[in-house]
Design an enzyme around this catalytic site. Structure first.
Site, PDB file in Angstrom:
ATOM      1  N   CYS A 122      28.567  48.982  33.661  1.00 50.07           N
ATOM      2  CA  CYS A 122      29.032  48.367  32.597  1.00 50.07           C
ATOM      3  C   CYS A 122      29.311  49.220  31.427  1.00 50.07           C
ATOM      4  O   CYS A 122      28.579  50.148  31.004  1.00 50.07           O
ATOM      5  CB  CYS A 122      27.966  47.312  31.905  1.00 50.07           C
ATOM      6  SG  CYS A 122      28.267  46.700  30.403  1.00 50.07           S
ATOM      7  N   GLU A 170     -10.771  53.411  62.734  1.00 45.59           N
ATOM      8  CA  GLU A 170      -9.785  54.252  63.006  1.00 45.59           C
ATOM      9  C   GLU A 170      -8.431  53.598  62.289  1.00 45.59           C
ATOM     10  O   GLU A 170      -8.151  52.702  62.313  1.00 45.59           O
ATOM     11  CB  GLU A 170      -9.056  54.900  64.359  1.00 45.59           C
ATOM     12  CG  GLU A 170     -10.605  55.190  65.069  1.00 45.59           C
ATOM     13  CD  GLU A 170     -10.289  55.442  66.753  1.00 45.59           C
ATOM     14  OE1 GLU A 170      -9.399  54.857  67.107  1.00 45.59           O
ATOM     15  OE2 GLU A 170     -11.331  55.815  67.261  1.00 45.59           O
ATOM     16  N   TYR A 212      -7.125  58.693  70.933  1.00 40.64           N
ATOM     17  CA  TYR A 212      -8.128  57.760  70.559  1.00 40.64           C
ATOM     18  C   TYR A 212      -9.033  57.264  71.469  1.00 40.64           C
ATOM     19  O   TYR A 212     -10.134  56.419  71.252  1.00 40.64           O
ATOM     20  CB  TYR A 212      -7.408  56.816  69.747  1.00 40.64           C
ATOM     21  CG  TYR A 212      -6.473  55.793  70.392  1.00 40.64           C
ATOM     22  CD1 TYR A 212      -6.554  55.024  71.514  1.00 40.64           C
ATOM     23  CD2 TYR A 212      -5.277  55.915  69.477  1.00 40.64           C
ATOM     24  CE1 TYR A 212      -5.690  54.479  71.902  1.00 40.64           C
ATOM     25  CE2 TYR A 212      -4.073  55.420  70.329  1.00 40.64           C
ATOM     26  CZ  TYR A 212      -4.186  54.446  71.545  1.00 40.64           C
ATOM     27  OH  TYR A 212      -3.456  53.921  71.995  1.00 40.64           O
ATOM     28  N   CYS A 257      31.043  42.723  33.070  1.00 42.56           N
ATOM     29  CA  CYS A 257      29.489  42.846  33.085  1.00 42.56           C
ATOM     30  C   CYS A 257      29.209  41.290  33.116  1.00 42.56           C
ATOM     31  O   CYS A 257      29.623  40.653  32.151  1.00 42.56           O
ATOM     32  CB  CYS A 257      28.999  43.575  31.901  1.00 42.56           C
ATOM     33  SG  CYS A 257      27.284  43.416  31.636  1.00 42.56           S
ATOM     34  N   CYS A 276      25.702  45.863  24.930  1.00 44.68           N
ATOM     35  CA  CYS A 276      25.353  44.907  26.032  1.00 44.68           C
ATOM     36  C   CYS A 276      23.820  44.828  25.904  1.00 44.68           C
ATOM     37  O   CYS A 276      23.129  45.651  25.867  1.00 44.68           O
ATOM     38  CB  CYS A 276      25.589  45.532  27.629  1.00 44.68           C
ATOM     39  SG  CYS A 276      25.014  44.747  28.795  1.00 44.68           S
ATOM     40  N   LYS A 290      -5.197  43.956  60.849  1.00 44.89           N
ATOM     41  CA  LYS A 290      -3.767  44.063  60.708  1.00 44.89           C
ATOM     42  C   LYS A 290      -3.458  43.915  59.301  1.00 44.89           C
ATOM     43  O   LYS A 290      -3.934  43.018  58.556  1.00 44.89           O
ATOM     44  CB  LYS A 290      -2.973  43.472  61.671  1.00 44.89           C
ATOM     45  CG  LYS A 290      -3.007  43.441  63.002  1.00 44.89           C
ATOM     46  CD  LYS A 290      -2.446  44.587  63.583  1.00 44.89           C
ATOM     47  CE  LYS A 290      -0.758  44.459  63.571  1.00 44.89           C
ATOM     48  NZ  LYS A 290      -0.447  43.505  65.124  1.00 44.89           N
ATOM     49  N   LYS A 315      -4.653  52.132  62.772  1.00 42.04           N
ATOM     50  CA  LYS A 315      -4.019  51.618  63.828  1.00 42.04           C
ATOM     51  C   LYS A 315      -2.708  52.316  63.862  1.00 42.04           C
ATOM     52  O   LYS A 315      -1.668  51.873  63.060  1.00 42.04           O
ATOM     53  CB  LYS A 315      -4.013  50.325  63.788  1.00 42.04           C
ATOM     54  CG  LYS A 315      -3.208  49.822  64.989  1.00 42.04           C
ATOM     55  CD  LYS A 315      -3.546  48.064  65.313  1.00 42.04           C
ATOM     56  CE  LYS A 315      -3.028  47.711  66.543  1.00 42.04           C
ATOM     57  NZ  LYS A 315      -1.585  47.897  66.864  1.00 42.04           N
ATOM     58  N   ASP A 370       1.244  53.379  64.450  1.00 41.32           N
ATOM     59  CA  ASP A 370       2.578  52.482  64.690  1.00 41.32           C
ATOM     60  C   ASP A 370       3.449  53.535  65.466  1.00 41.32           C
ATOM     61  O   ASP A 370       4.321  54.128  65.080  1.00 41.32           O
ATOM     62  CB  ASP A 370       3.057  51.954  63.340  1.00 41.32           C
ATOM     63  CG  ASP A 370       3.682  50.893  63.868  1.00 41.32           C
ATOM     64  OD1 ASP A 370       3.506  50.211  64.918  1.00 41.32           O
ATOM     65  OD2 ASP A 370       4.295  50.200  63.000  1.00 41.32           O
ATOM     66  N   CYS A 374      27.552  40.893  29.224  1.00 40.83           N
ATOM     67  CA  CYS A 374      28.381  40.941  27.854  1.00 40.83           C
ATOM     68  C   CYS A 374      29.691  40.875  28.082  1.00 40.83           C
ATOM     69  O   CYS A 374      30.756  41.102  27.262  1.00 40.83           O
ATOM     70  CB  CYS A 374      27.932  42.212  27.424  1.00 40.83           C
ATOM     71  SG  CYS A 374      28.756  43.779  28.077  1.00 40.83           S
ATOM     72  N   LYS A 389     -14.121  49.751  66.307  1.00 42.10           N
ATOM     73  CA  LYS A 389     -14.748  49.860  67.829  1.00 42.10           C
ATOM     74  C   LYS A 389     -16.313  49.749  67.614  1.00 42.10           C
ATOM     75  O   LYS A 389     -16.717  50.948  66.870  1.00 42.10           O
ATOM     76  CB  LYS A 389     -14.010  51.134  68.603  1.00 42.10           C
ATOM     77  CG  LYS A 389     -12.791  51.005  68.611  1.00 42.10           C
ATOM     78  CD  LYS A 389     -12.122  52.373  69.100  1.00 42.10           C
ATOM     79  CE  LYS A 389     -10.566  52.265  69.118  1.00 42.10           C
ATOM     80  NZ  LYS A 389      -9.914  53.494  69.404  1.00 42.10           N
ATOM     81  N   SER A 410      -5.000  45.955  75.734  1.00 40.69           N
ATOM     82  CA  SER A 410      -4.418  45.833  74.050  1.00 40.69           C
ATOM     83  C   SER A 410      -5.747  45.332  73.346  1.00 40.69           C
ATOM     84  O   SER A 410      -7.007  45.416  73.895  1.00 40.69           O
ATOM     85  CB  SER A 410      -3.343  44.511  74.446  1.00 40.69           C
ATOM     86  OG  SER A 410      -3.857  43.348  74.636  1.00 40.69           O
ATOM     87  N   ASP A 421       5.238  82.137  61.646  1.00 49.40           N
ATOM     88  CA  ASP A 421       6.024  81.349  62.559  1.00 49.40           C
ATOM     89  C   ASP A 421       6.792  82.713  63.243  1.00 49.40           C
ATOM     90  O   ASP A 421       7.057  82.752  64.579  1.00 49.40           O
ATOM     91  CB  ASP A 421       7.158  80.481  62.188  1.00 49.40           C
ATOM     92  CG  ASP A 421       6.435  79.343  61.595  1.00 49.40           C
ATOM     93  OD1 ASP A 421       5.320  79.318  61.520  1.00 49.40           O
ATOM     94  OD2 ASP A 421       7.133  78.391  60.948  1.00 49.40           O
TER      95      ASP A 421
HETATM   96  S1  IVH Z   1      -7.807  51.545  71.167  1.00 48.95           S
HETATM   97  C1  IVH Z   1      -9.256  49.302  74.781  1.00 48.95           C
HETATM   98  N1  IVH Z   1      -7.012  52.839  69.011  1.00 48.95           N
HETATM   99  O1  IVH Z   1      -2.671  49.629  69.402  1.00 48.95           O
HETATM  100  C2  IVH Z   1      -8.815  49.453  73.242  1.00 48.95           C
HETATM  101  N2  IVH Z   1      -5.473  51.533  69.689  1.00 48.95           N
HETATM  102  O2  IVH Z   1      -2.984  46.443  70.680  1.00 48.95           O
HETATM  103  C3  IVH Z   1      -7.292  50.290  73.616  1.00 48.95           C
HETATM  104  N3  IVH Z   1      -3.170  51.587  68.803  1.00 48.95           N
HETATM  105  O3  IVH Z   1      -1.230  49.784  72.661  1.00 48.95           O
HETATM  106  C4  IVH Z   1      -6.665  50.692  72.434  1.00 48.95           C
HETATM  107  N4  IVH Z   1      -4.078  53.002  67.126  1.00 48.95           N
HETATM  108  O4  IVH Z   1      -1.057  51.775  71.273  1.00 48.95           O
HETATM  109  C5  IVH Z   1      -6.715  51.970  69.902  1.00 48.95           C
HETATM  110  N5  IVH Z   1      -6.666  53.854  66.791  1.00 48.95           N
HETATM  111  C6  IVH Z   1      -6.333  52.970  67.731  1.00 48.95           C
HETATM  112  C7  IVH Z   1      -5.147  52.710  67.863  1.00 48.95           C
HETATM  113  C8  IVH Z   1      -4.584  52.068  68.992  1.00 48.95           C
HETATM  114  C9  IVH Z   1      -2.834  52.287  67.630  1.00 48.95           C
HETATM  115  C10 IVH Z   1      -2.274  50.959  69.539  1.00 48.95           C
HETATM  116  C11 IVH Z   1      -2.207  51.154  71.014  1.00 48.95           C
HETATM  117  C12 IVH Z   1      -2.256  50.033  71.785  1.00 48.95           C
HETATM  118  C13 IVH Z   1      -2.354  48.791  70.845  1.00 48.95           C
HETATM  119  C14 IVH Z   1      -3.420  47.686  71.170  1.00 48.95           C
END
Ligand code: IVH
Length: 685
Positions: free
Chosen positions: A437, A124, A236, A419, A443, A325, A126, A128, A422, A301, A86, A37
């Site tokens: 206690c 992949e 992604y 307690c 106890c 999920k 998901k 958060d 006891c 996917k 989404s 670093d």
């Molecule tokens: S693909 C057309 N891949 O999930 C597909 N989304 O409900 C578009 N997310 O708001 C999303 N990990 O932020 C994809 N490996 C992943 C993901 C991912 C998290 C989130 C993304 C989006 C939400 C979709």
């Protein structure tokens, strides 16, 4: 006088850009730094000095631009080149199977000659965090935007620039003229903990979870705050791309992004069929707690981009992808009452009695409130609506209250003065968060907990003697302390409810088998306050006998590794209690015989100087056993892989560590190879 940079200074800036981009990528994207670093900082300071001297040399893609810019008055709006969609959700196996069937049916509808019966998927985690779109023109980052409503988002370019794993300038070949990349900005779990610890120390508000922390950090008008937050990004998807070849598969597109310098999640892979998807869901689920980032499921996917195109979209989500999920880890429920549970050392823990709620995959009726300080900090009262959290194997806890739902008649939670088991007085030591206690071994609660601890996995590991059975044996007055366990007979046991002859015989056998523990395990099993596994090991290694530990005074004890004044005083007071000595004598008279460690100079052991990392599931031995065996042969067992790792022991479902080992060229051993190594090496020794 205004001076202009000379030729040498111009090329110096160019070289520093290149070098710093390169090392930034090694460090933040590949997780494989090449220089220390301090060396990086030196190069950065050199560049900053030149940029201060010649401001005209400061460009938006300069590696110095990670520190944030002066605050904005508001975020401007950005219209996405391609809408940000989404994902549909699946919550169980049936829904995943239905997803695949829908895909296959649709492909047959589109093309009656369709012969595809099984699909390939890119799978992949998901992540958060917060979905972000990045726009590059001729390889330079020109814009970052939030998802917003999918059509328009907020312009967060300044904030995005501060994230080290986002390239300011692309590297590699065939860089497109226009490139839009999507991914998730997230806060690594460790950074989240550090951020909240700091906030707590400074009496500031903490973030509820890493996602909120990431979102809150990206919504800052002052990007210098974002810069201080230690965020990261995994990409992604590709949005719009002009001027480069589109690969045939999603997994190839990710590799293409990686080749241009983007960070791709190492836990992604390619599988076949819904079966492969479901296996992946299990695999990621089992290592969820060990991942450095928070996830709320996995995404499947369809891998072929041509098939994705054919399948298209329905409303605002692609037909070709679905999120599987995990059950939610946080749920809301009512706090009906609080009771106090007495632990092994007498500590009183407030336990919330809840309106049953399904969280983290199980129904939860009790959750810990930790201690009175936590109750105060979270301002919890009986009658409150609370958020219960159950993450992985962790004990469910009351994470926070929902202030808006507080009724008028809530009751304050008070620590009892006696307690609940006891009736002995409860005392709170100044400076300690817990109240205890004072009944000690009078106890019954403490007596029971001491027996449970003695039988537990890290102590004498008595197979078949779980917490429930200890309660039963104690309540039936068959045992009062740990030495009574060894006087139990099959005839006593079979009188118990739900105890068959076979189980009774097995328990007696396991008790017999537990009679030769290592001295370290035996010391740990006694449940001396503050003496955990490591301290027990140090005491055992130092004194080599229980007698010697008993004779040691506080001063002498402090010569032992990780023994300070508090631990030393607990050890001395434990052996000053007649009652404890009587129990130990009784244990010895039933045949308990702790085994002394074999003293060998560590340098002479067969695996001395070797470092191993263990990952995944080992079927024939637990990970802790494998660790103990390797250590006994002189090896070091570490938690993270580096170039200096001798080998990675990879069990089933090994994940990112395996990928890293492979990329570093570190040898990988499976469980069979490990068993061979231990066996062969042990016989050499
Ligand atoms: S693909 C057309 N891949 O999930 C597909 N989304 O409900 C578009 N997310 O708001 C999303 N990990 O932020 C994809 N490996 C992943 C993901 C991912 C998290 C989130 C993304 C989006 C939400 C979709």
């Amino acid at each position: 006088m205004i001076t202009k940079p000379d030729q040498h200074q111009l090329s110096q800036v160019k070289n520093l850009h290149e070098e710093l981009h390169y090392h930034n990528h090694r460090y933040y994207v590949l997780d494989d730094p090449e220089i220390p670093d301090s060396e990086y900082d030196k190069l950065l300071r050199e560049l900053q000095a030149l940029e201060t001297q010649f401001p005209e040399l400061l460009t938006s893609d300069s590696p110095s631009q990670r520190v944030g810019a002066p605050p904005l008055s508001e975020f401007t709006q950005v219209t996405h080149l391609v809408p940000m969609l989404s994902l549909g959700n699946a919550f169980n196996e049936t829904e995943v199977l239905a997803f695949e069937k829908r895909l296959l049916d649709r492909l047959t509808n589109i093309n009656p000659d369709n012969t595809i019966t099984e699909l390939e998927y890119a799978v992949e985690p998901k992540l958060d965090g917060l979905a972000v779109s990045l726009l590059y023109e001729n390889g330079i980052l020109i814009q970052g935007a939030t998802r917003g409503d999918g059509e328009t988002g907020e312009n967060i370019t300044e904030n995005v620039r501060t994230i080290n794993s986002i390239p300011l300038k692309l590297s590699g070949d065939n860089i497109p003229q226009t490139l839009e990349v999507r991914g998730e900005v997230y806060m690594p779990k460790a950074s989240f903990e550090a951020l909240n610890n700091k906030a707590r120390e400074q009496g500031e508000k903490t973030f509820v979870n890493p996602r909120n922390a990431a979102a809150g950090s990206m919504r800052q008008l002052d990007s210098r705050i974002t810069a201080s937050r230690n965020l990261a990004m995994y990409c992604y998807a590709t949005g719009r791309m002009v001027g480069a070849d589109v690969p045939a598969k999603h997994s190839d597109a990710l590799q293409q992004l990686a080749s241009w310098g983007f960070r791709i999640c190492p836990d992604s892979k390619v599988v076949t069929g819904a079966k492969g998807c479901l296996e992946y869901f299990e695999e990621i689920g089992s290592k969820r707690d060990d991942l450095s980032y928070d996830i709320d499921g996995v995404v499947f996917k369809v891998n072929s981009l041509e098939l994705q195109h054919q399948l298209g979209f329905v409303s605002r989500a692609p037909r070709w992808a679905i999120a599987h999920k995990f059950p939610a880890q946080e749920e809301m429920t009512l706090l009906k009452d609080v009771e106090f549970q007495v632990g092994r050392t007498g500590a009183l823990t407030p336990v919330a009695r809840l309106e049953p709620v399904f969280v983290g995959g199980v129904t939860v009726t009790n959750a810990t409130l930790h201690n009175m300080d936590e109750i105060e900090r979270k301002d919890v009262r009986v009658g409150d609506t609370v958020i219960v959290r159950r993450a992985g194997d962790v004990i469910p806890e009351v994470a926070r209250i929902v202030p808006a739902k507080r009724p008028d008649n809530t009751q304050k939670i008070v620590m009892p003065s006696q307690c609940p088991v006891c009736n002995s007085a409860v005392e709170q030591i100044d400076g300690e968060a817990v109240s205890r206690c004072t009944g000690g071994l009078v106890c019954p609660a403490q007596q029971k907990q001491a027996i449970k601890h003695f039988a537990s996995r890290k102590a004498l590991d008595i197979d078949g003697l779980g917490d429930k059975l200890v309660e039963q044996l104690f309540d039936e007055k068959l045992i009062e302390n740990i030495s009574d366990l060894y006087r139990l007979k099959v005839e006593d046991l079979i009188k118990l409810e739900r105890m068959g002859e076979k189980s009774a015989e097995n328990l007696i056998k396991s008790l017999e088998l537990s009679k030769k523990p290592t001295l370290a395990r035996f010391i740990y099993s006694l449940g001396i306050r503050e003496v955990g596994e490591t301290t027990a090991k140090s005491l055992s290694n130092h004194y080599l006998s229980l007698e010697a530990i008993k004779e040691a005074d506080e001063e002498n004890l402090q010569e032992v590794n990780d023994v300070g004044p508090i631990v030393a005083s607990h050890v001395v007071s434990f052996f000053q209690e007649d009652h404890n000595n009587q129990i130990i004598d009784a244990l010895f008279s039933t045949g308990i015989d702790p085994v002394l460690p074999i003293v060998v100079d560590a340098k002479e052991l067969p695996l001395s100087g070797n470092t191993y990392v263990i990952t995944g599931t080992l079927n024939k031995m637990g990970r802790s056993d494998a660790k103990a065996q390797l250590e006994a042969l002189g090896a070091k067992v570490s938690g993270s892989i580096s170039k200096n790792t001798t080998a990675l022991i990879a069990g089933e479902k090994a994940g990112s560590k395996l990928t890293k080992a492979e990329s570093l060229g570190v040898e990988v051993l499976d469980e069979e190879a490990l068993l061979k190594l231990i066996k062969i090496t042990a016989s050499d020794a």
